[in-house]
Design a protein around this motif. Sequence first.
Motif, PDB file in Angstrom:
ATOM      1  N   THR A 432       0.840  -1.211   0.000  1.00  0.00           N
ATOM      2  CA  THR A 432       0.000   0.000   0.000  1.00  0.00           C
ATOM      3  C   THR A 432       0.871   1.255   0.000  1.00  0.00           C
ATOM      4  OG1 THR A 432      -1.763  -1.143   1.183  1.00  0.00           O
ATOM      5  CG2 THR A 432      -1.793   1.264   1.249  1.00  0.00           C
ATOM      6  N   LYS A 435       2.141   3.037  -3.206  1.00  0.00           N
ATOM      7  CA  LYS A 435       1.314   4.041  -3.895  1.00  0.00           C
ATOM      8  C   LYS A 435       1.190   5.333  -3.088  1.00  0.00           C
ATOM      9  CE  LYS A 435      -1.535   0.352  -5.901  1.00  0.00           C
ATOM     10  NZ  LYS A 435      -2.900  -0.248  -5.953  1.00  0.00           N
ATOM     11  N   THR A 436       1.137   5.204  -1.758  1.00  0.00           N
ATOM     12  CA  THR A 436       0.841   6.386  -0.934  1.00  0.00           C
ATOM     13  C   THR A 436       2.086   7.071  -0.398  1.00  0.00           C
ATOM     14  OG1 THR A 436       0.683   5.014   1.053  1.00  0.00           O
ATOM     15  CG2 THR A 436      -1.348   5.359  -0.216  1.00  0.00           C
ATOM     16  N   ASP A 437       3.181   6.324  -0.144  1.00  0.00           N
ATOM     17  CA  ASP A 437       4.376   6.912   0.463  1.00  0.00           C
ATOM     18  C   ASP A 437       5.592   6.056   0.103  1.00  0.00           C
ATOM     19  OD1 ASP A 437       6.286   8.133   1.998  1.00  0.00           O
ATOM     20  OD2 ASP A 437       5.121   8.123   3.864  1.00  0.00           O
TER      21      ASP A 437
END
Length: 520
Positions: A432, A435-437
């Motif tokens: 995850t 994509k976010t960090d």
Amino acid sequence: MGEPFYITTAIAYPNGKPHIGHAYEWIAADVIARFQRAQGRDVRFQTGTDEHGLKMAQKARELGVTPRQLCDEMTEHFRAMADALNMSYDVFQRTTDEAHYRASQAIWQAMADKGDLYLDRYEGWYSVRDEAFYDESELIAGDDGVKLSPQGTPVEWQVEESWFFRLSKYQKPLLDLYEAHPEFIQPESRRNEVIRFVEGGLRDLSVSRTSFDWGVPVPGSPNHVMYVWVDALTNYLTGLGYPDKTPELEKWWPADIHLIGKDIVRFHTVYWPAFLMSADLPLPKLVFGHGFLLHRGEKMSKSLGNVVDPLELAQTFGVDSLRYFLMREVSFGNDGSYSAEAIVTRCNAELANSFGNLAQRTLSMIFKNMGGALKNELPQNNADVELLGTVGGLISAMQERFAGYDFSGGLDHWMQAVFRCNAYVDEQAPWTLRKTDPARMEAVLMTLFRAVHDLAHAVRPVVPTAIDALLDQMGSAPDARTFAAIDNTGWVSDLIASGFTLSQPTGVFPRLELPADEVA
């Protein structure tokens, strides 16, 4: 080189092919030797075969060959097993070697010079299988009232001229030894048994035979050969050049540990130290008597049809899996049990699903999401610091257990660290974060890379082949695979500076399948 560490196994009696009990002891000894090397010790690891005695002479006669021919043939089966099980032994000592005859006769002469040997006639209950005489009070009743040894083996009344060793003279010195050095006999249950035996009084010991001639000749007594325990026990000195005052003898003796089965503890903790005291030689530091390995809870025997060839087990499940199972499943010092189902269940759950999956996921994500390029000095949060601290603490606890010969307990600490790493993966969810960090993802993956590296080095003494394959992929230098690598905080920077890039990883712990003939 580091501080010397000398470990020996019991020497195997080659009147039959190796069984799983031999493999269990030799694997445990190899784990100890590799563990000590990883700590920086200079290790000498000796094993071998005990080739004299009545059993060998009888078996050779039965097969129509000479005892030496039988020894040469059967010993090769033990060498093959040692090599197949990836044993890192330094010396394979045979008691038929010329140097061993010389060493055995030298220690005999030293005991004679001390006045501790005398000629007499022996009458008593003798077990061919145990190569031991037993007092009437030690015998047990078998079926139909047949007399058996304490080991459950047949005995027969024998009368013959024999040389005797004044074992009775050493009762107090032995009891003083046990009191001054409680660590000499381990585990404690074996120590208590031996103390009770010696406190009950010691009779002088028959140490020669005239009823057969397959053995080391007694100096000055052409009709006598040494009774097996003088001959066999001396093997621990033979390869060191005894009786000469060699650099090897000075460096390695006394042995740090004799690793043996519980059925021969008496010979190693009563007879052997008494022989050494008589010969004015230093005593070994520790004798560890491990338990028996049972098949589905039953002692193995040909009549039950449950004798298993260790090489077949290794071929079926893999050498590393067999090694891991035996060290993990059995509380060392106690009896333990094994079965095909237990091996598959344990190794799949812990090696394949837990650590193997952790390593494969970590390396695969670094290869896929970071192009295989390692990064250093990434910002860490509390979760990262906590994980590496927990892993480091559990590895230290594992090493303390291994140093005390508690392998199952040590591997339990190791598995706790593996489980904590897998929980960290689920908590941080790097798939995850990609994509976010992405920066945080890289910090998580490098934290895992460090943890896998340390866990791999920690368990390498148990599963060396698979771990070496993993460390090859991780860029670890083959000559630096010791516990010092765990403490080296700069190893990632060194890897990056060398230009190392992670390639497409491959798994090193495949899932095991139960053989078709074991499926219910």
